[in-house]
Design a protein around this motif. Structure first.
Motif, short mmCIF file in Angstrom:
data_model
loop_
_atom_site.label_atom_id
_atom_site.label_comp_id
_atom_site.label_asym_id
_atom_site.label_seq_id
_atom_site.Cartn_x
_atom_site.Cartn_y
_atom_site.Cartn_z
N ILE A 1 -2.76 3.14 -2.16
CA ILE A 1 -3.80 3.96 -2.79
C ILE A 1 -4.76 4.49 -1.74
N GLY A 2 -5.20 3.60 -0.84
CA GLY A 2 -6.18 3.99 0.17
C GLY A 2 -5.67 5.08 1.11
N THR A 3 -4.43 4.91 1.59
CA THR A 3 -3.88 5.92 2.50
C THR A 3 -3.69 7.26 1.79
N MET A 4 -3.25 7.22 0.52
CA MET A 4 -3.10 8.47 -0.24
C MET A 4 -4.47 9.13 -0.47
N ALA A 5 -5.50 8.33 -0.73
CA ALA A 5 -6.84 8.89 -0.92
C ALA A 5 -7.33 9.58 0.35
N ILE A 6 -7.05 8.98 1.50
CA ILE A 6 -7.44 9.61 2.77
C ILE A 6 -6.71 10.95 2.95
N LEU A 7 -5.39 10.92 2.75
CA LEU A 7 -4.59 12.13 2.96
C LEU A 7 -4.99 13.25 2.00
N LEU A 8 -5.15 12.92 0.71
CA LEU A 8 -5.55 13.93 -0.27
C LEU A 8 -6.97 14.40 0.00
N GLY A 9 -7.84 13.45 0.36
CA GLY A 9 -9.22 13.81 0.67
C GLY A 9 -9.29 14.83 1.78
N PRO B 1 3.56 10.58 2.45
CA PRO B 1 2.96 9.25 2.35
C PRO B 1 3.17 8.46 3.63
N ILE B 2 2.32 7.48 3.85
CA ILE B 2 2.47 6.58 4.99
C ILE B 2 3.39 5.44 4.57
N ILE B 3 4.51 5.28 5.29
CA ILE B 3 5.47 4.23 4.97
C ILE B 3 5.27 3.07 5.94
N HIS C 1 0.19 -4.84 5.69
CA HIS C 1 0.82 -3.52 5.64
C HIS C 1 -0.22 -2.39 5.77
N VAL C 2 0.27 -1.29 6.32
CA VAL C 2 -0.51 -0.04 6.35
C VAL C 2 0.35 1.01 5.66
N GLY C 3 -0.03 1.40 4.43
CA GLY C 3 0.75 2.35 3.66
C GLY C 3 1.68 1.65 2.69
N LYS C 4 2.77 2.32 2.36
CA LYS C 4 3.65 1.88 1.28
C LYS C 4 4.84 1.07 1.78
N ILE C 5 5.30 0.17 0.90
CA ILE C 5 6.53 -0.59 1.12
C ILE C 5 7.56 -0.08 0.10
N VAL C 6 8.77 0.17 0.57
CA VAL C 6 9.78 0.86 -0.25
C VAL C 6 11.10 0.10 -0.22
N LEU C 7 11.74 0.01 -1.39
CA LEU C 7 13.11 -0.53 -1.49
C LEU C 7 14.11 0.61 -1.37
N THR C 8 15.22 0.38 -0.67
CA THR C 8 16.27 1.40 -0.55
C THR C 8 17.57 0.86 -1.15
N MET C 9 18.40 1.78 -1.62
CA MET C 9 19.64 1.37 -2.31
C MET C 9 20.87 1.48 -1.44
N GLU C 10 20.69 1.81 -0.15
CA GLU C 10 21.87 1.98 0.71
C GLU C 10 22.59 0.65 0.89
#
Length: 332
Positions: A158-166, A300-302, A323-332
């Protein structure tokens, strides 16, 4: 649907508890109904509500799957009717659950087209945070060009997205973070000022930074004893927007101060809102924010990606708080 398998791997919450209760299981592939699409998931974002659900503190809304996961990206492989994106479309979507799986149903209206400049892992990290920040900072908080705002948890999704959108919409974003390294990361992302809340009183720091004026909006995910402190940070006519209650769901409010300075307190939750509301927000984002995504100006920041089977490790990473930014699951 002939080339779609009958079953899929999904992550189930075997019982309320720690990350170890997240178990890979075989489930039937769902079938889209009217107004729905079936997405072959390429990646799924991880969010704090997933952790709350895993711990038994955040039940899915009525009718939603018990599989966790509130945002996905992938390819549309089946449609319930012809109202939404066609088969073969690259989309990301906000969902009420089901993201931690190889296939997931999504409402047609909450799908956004994924442009070629965006990797699927990046697209999967956007819907939940983008919808949340847009609704709360801009719509409920009325943040506008030239405003200074305070956002807690500056290096969270949320915080990183708020910075980027801001940055895109002319806001001066002040954030709080739990370490000097995180503060440095937030400033590098574009925060105007970052406060290490473990070493500095953020109320004093905001007062000094704004030269006593205060901020137009506080976006708060902390709650509890932060709320009266947040109110001290607000300028006259300021808006306090609550989106989570990590330090407690009740607070003592100085009502006369609220009246004297004409402050507004509001907040919202996203997951229980109806599809019509989420579709309306998706339409607004498509018009106002998505052109920046398509123009390669918003990503987004990953922080990290994990294979689906390692969902438990992904939750451990989120809960460790490094973490800094988002954590993501991948299906590969």
């Amino acid at each position: 649907m002939s080339d779609i398998p009958a079953t899929m791997t999904a992550i189930e919450i075997s019982e309320p508890g720690g990350p170890q209760v997240l178990k890979p299981v075989t489930r039937p592939v769902p079938t889209p109904g009217p107004g729905e699409v079936l997405i072959k998931v390429a990646a799924a974002g991880i969010n704090r509500p997933d952790v709350l659900q895993r711990m038994g503190n955040y039940a899915p809304p009525p009718g939603a799957t018990d599989i966790p996961g509130l945002e996905i990206a992938g390819i549309v492989v089946a449609v319930g009717d012809f109202a939404g994106p066609p088969i073969g479309s690259r989309v990301c979507a906000l969902v009420t659950g089901g993201g931690y799986a190889e296939y997931c149903l999504a409402p047609s209206g909450t799908c956004l087209s994924v442009p070629e400049v965006l990797r699927m892992t990046e697209a999967a990290a956007m819907p939940e945070t983008l919808f949340t920040v847009w609704i709360n900072l801009f719509e409920r908080g009325f943040a506008a060009d030239g405003d200074t705002v305070l956002v807690h948890g500056g290096t969270s999704g949320i915080g990183t997205m708020a910075i980027l959108l801001g940055n895109l919409f002319g806001l001066e974003v002040i954030v709080t973070c739990g370490s000097d390294d995180k503060c440095a990361a937030a400033v590098e992302l574009g925060a105007a000022h970052a406060i290490n809340y473990k070493e500095t009183d953020f109320v004093d720091a905001v007062d000094r930074w704004t030269e006593g004026r205060g901020v137009a909006v506080v976006l708060d995910m902390v709650g509890g004893d932060y709320v009266p402190r947040n109110l001290k940070c607000l300028a006259e006519e300021g808006r306090h927007v609550s989106i989570a209650v990590q330090r407690g769901a009740s607070a003592e409010i100085p009502l006369f101060d609220l009246m004297r300075r004409r402050l507004t307190m509001t907040g919202s939750t996203l997951r229980p809102r109806n599809v019509e509301f989420k579709t309306m927000v998706a339409d607004e984002l498509a018009k106002t924010v998505w052109p920046y995504v398509e123009g390669n100006r918003l990503k987004p920041i990953i922080d990290a990606t994990f294979p689906l089977a390692e969902a438990a490790a992904a939750h451990e990473r989120l809960e460790a708080g490094d973490h800094v930014g988002k954590i993501v699951l991948t299906m590969e």
